[in-house]
Design an enzyme around this catalytic site. Structure first.
Site, short mmCIF file in Angstrom:
data_model
loop_
_atom_site.label_atom_id
_atom_site.label_comp_id
_atom_site.label_asym_id
_atom_site.label_seq_id
_atom_site.Cartn_x
_atom_site.Cartn_y
_atom_site.Cartn_z
N HIS A 92 -10.00 48.21 17.77
CA HIS A 92 -9.26 47.41 16.78
C HIS A 92 -9.49 47.97 15.40
O HIS A 92 -10.59 48.38 15.05
CB HIS A 92 -9.70 45.94 16.82
N ARG A 128 -2.92 33.47 6.21
CA ARG A 128 -3.66 34.36 5.31
C ARG A 128 -2.75 35.45 4.77
O ARG A 128 -2.86 35.87 3.62
CB ARG A 128 -4.84 34.99 6.06
N LYS A 180 -10.30 37.39 18.68
CA LYS A 180 -9.24 37.92 19.58
C LYS A 180 -9.83 38.89 20.58
O LYS A 180 -9.52 38.86 21.76
CB LYS A 180 -8.24 38.74 18.75
N SER A 216 -11.48 36.75 12.63
CA SER A 216 -10.13 36.97 13.17
C SER A 216 -10.16 38.06 14.25
O SER A 216 -9.67 37.86 15.36
CB SER A 216 -9.20 37.38 12.02
N ASP A 260 -6.71 31.72 15.49
CA ASP A 260 -6.49 32.95 14.72
C ASP A 260 -5.00 33.20 14.51
O ASP A 260 -4.57 33.63 13.45
CB ASP A 260 -7.12 34.16 15.41
N1 URA Z 1 -6.79 42.52 11.68
C1 URA Z 1 -6.97 41.29 12.23
O1 URA Z 1 -6.74 41.09 13.42
N2 URA Z 1 -7.39 40.31 11.44
C2 URA Z 1 -7.67 40.48 10.13
O2 URA Z 1 -8.05 39.54 9.49
C3 URA Z 1 -7.49 41.76 9.56
C4 URA Z 1 -7.05 42.78 10.37
#
Ligand code: URA
Length: 452
Positions: free
Chosen positions: A82, A168, A187, A183, A161
């Protein structure tokens, strides 16, 4: 517990209890706390920060706001990557294909564009027919069949999220290490993975502009992941200029296809290198190889043999019948009706790029969202011809701007994007004395004695 009291408490810099965070997360997810109150709280968090205990509670509550995936019926290791978000950041498509082609399972749950950064899901949706909205059952089928699936959050996975991310994005509350950590990790921990590689961006196009902030965020995420029993490492990587040579949804998919086909442009070199490096760490953290170096070799082999490209086609075919012909005929990807050149007005060298502005220029053309409900124009964006350190002559194109002249106000948006680009690029008489490395450092390396 009244939301207004919790907003005041964080506004004044106090530490929340777990129950208070639960009231906010659960209340917002259930719809009893409205956007305006949650926005105020998010802003208070951004300005005041959160303790490690608060972050751990927030992550766990967001993770437990929905279901977690059980991948135990799929044999072998499961691994994901990620990124904290950048401009032209498109490694996911390449590395998912590389790693799945080598036999690992990559259950990738991604997000949409956030702020000035692009989103994996928006990019994927530029491929005609590609479906990112699979149910958990459909996702399991894709994973079992080809070892890789790329989807958005299902209604079941981390719904807190999903709602907070969209809020956000449009309330200027993205750049909080606590909120980014919760966040991403909520996930990712819901995916049922064994290992995770984090690409934490730093530089003018990242949410963490300063390297020390990126390191802090990386440490938070690595710690959170390890506490939950996962093998996690984070690479701190450069985002002082766009990654690769394209910015914009379908343009970025095209660049990835070029790399997987083996006919990539020299300006895509950084993108290819980073995709290989992240894949190498994915191999390493799952014990598929005994060193990161062997991981690089394995990733190279998947690319040069064409196996990664074949895997990418398989993913497209399986996810709702995405049009696999785009791989051989990229002209089938959405393309804009018009282009214009953004040219240098002087001779010299590109000394710096305000990378966030480049992302904003693409967003202004329609490639991203300014409001939650905005739709995206997948065809628009930028193709770069110059990177930091390159020479330019007056009249040389620094980038080609792809735009559509359809929706009302397009002239203003184009003019604005060109103005933003003008503020983005610095041309000086001398080349820059130093250039940041693509990979600054690795956090969590001590996980294993074999890391090189
Ligand atoms: N990627 C995400 O999934 N969440 C964030 O807050 C920033 C980047």
């Amino acid at each position: 517990m009244r939301p207004v009291d919790l907003i005041r408490k964080k506004r004044d810099g106090a530490e929340h209890t777990r129950e208070e965070i639960a009231a906010l997360v659960n209340g917002y997810t259930a719809g009893s706390i409205p956007d305006y109150q949650m926005s105020a709280w998010l802003m208070a968090v951004l300005l005041r920060g959160m303790s490690r205990t608060e972050i751990a509670a927030l992550t766990e509550l967001m993770l437990n706001s929905g279901a977690t995936m059980d991948l135990s019926s799929i044999p072998g290791k499961k691994v994901d990557k990620h990124s904290t978000g950048g401009v032209g950041d498109k490694t996911s498509f390449i590395l998912a294909a590389i790693v799945a082609a080598a036999g690992l399972t990559v259950p990738m749950i991604s997000g949409r564009g956030l702020g000035h950064t692009g989103g994996t899901l928006d990019k994927l949706e530029s491929i005609p027919g590609f479906n990112v909205n699979l149910s958990t059952e459909q996702f399991m089928h894709v994973l079992k069949t080809c070892g890789c699936g790329l989807i958005g959050q299902t209604a079941e996975i981390a719904p807190a999220d999903k709602k907070l991310y969209a809020l956000r994005d449009v309330t200027g509350t993205v750049e909080s290490p606590a909120l980014i950590c919760a966040s991403i990790m909520s996930k990712k921990l819901a995916e049922g993975i064994d290992a995770l590689v984090l690409d934490v961006k730093t530089g003018s196009g990242a949410f963490m502009k300063k390297k020390e902030d990126a390191i802090h965020l990386a440490e938070l995420m690595v710690e959170t992941g390890q506490q939950m029993g996962k093998r996690v490492a984070a690479l701190i990587t450069d985002m002082d200029q766009p990654l690769g040579r394209t910015v914009g949804n379908s343009l970025e998919i095209l660049e990835c296809i070029e790399i997987m086909r083996g006919d990539s442009h020299p300006l895509s070199h950084d993108l290819r290198t980073l995709s290989v490096e992240l894949s190498a760490w994915m191999f390493f953290l799952t014990d598929s190889v005994t060193s990161v170096d062997s991981g690089r070799n394995r990733a190279e082999e998947m690319l040069t043999s064409g196996k990664a490209l074949a895997k990418f086609k398989e993913i497209l075919r399986l996810q709702g019948g995405g049009d696999i012909s785009v791989v051989d005929k990229p002209s089938r990807l959405p393309h804009s009706s018009h282009t214009t050149e953004f040219k240098s007005t002087r001779d010299g060298f590109i000394t710096a790029v305000q990378c966030e502005y480049v992302g904003t220029a693409s967003l202004t053309l329609g490639g991203g969202r300014s409001k939650k409900e905005d739709s995206i124009d997948h065809a628009v964006g930028l193709v770069l011809h110059k990177k930091v350190g390159d020479t330019v002559k007056t009249g040389d194109s620094i980038c080609t701007v792809h735009y559509n002249a359809v929706t009302p106000g397009w002239e203003d948006r184009l003019a604005q994007a060109l103005e933003i680009l003008n503020d983005s690029y610095e041309v000086g008489e001398k080349p820059p004395t130093s250039r940041p490395p693509l990979i600054h450092q690795v956090i969590g390396k001590a996980l294993s004695a074999h890391a090189d």
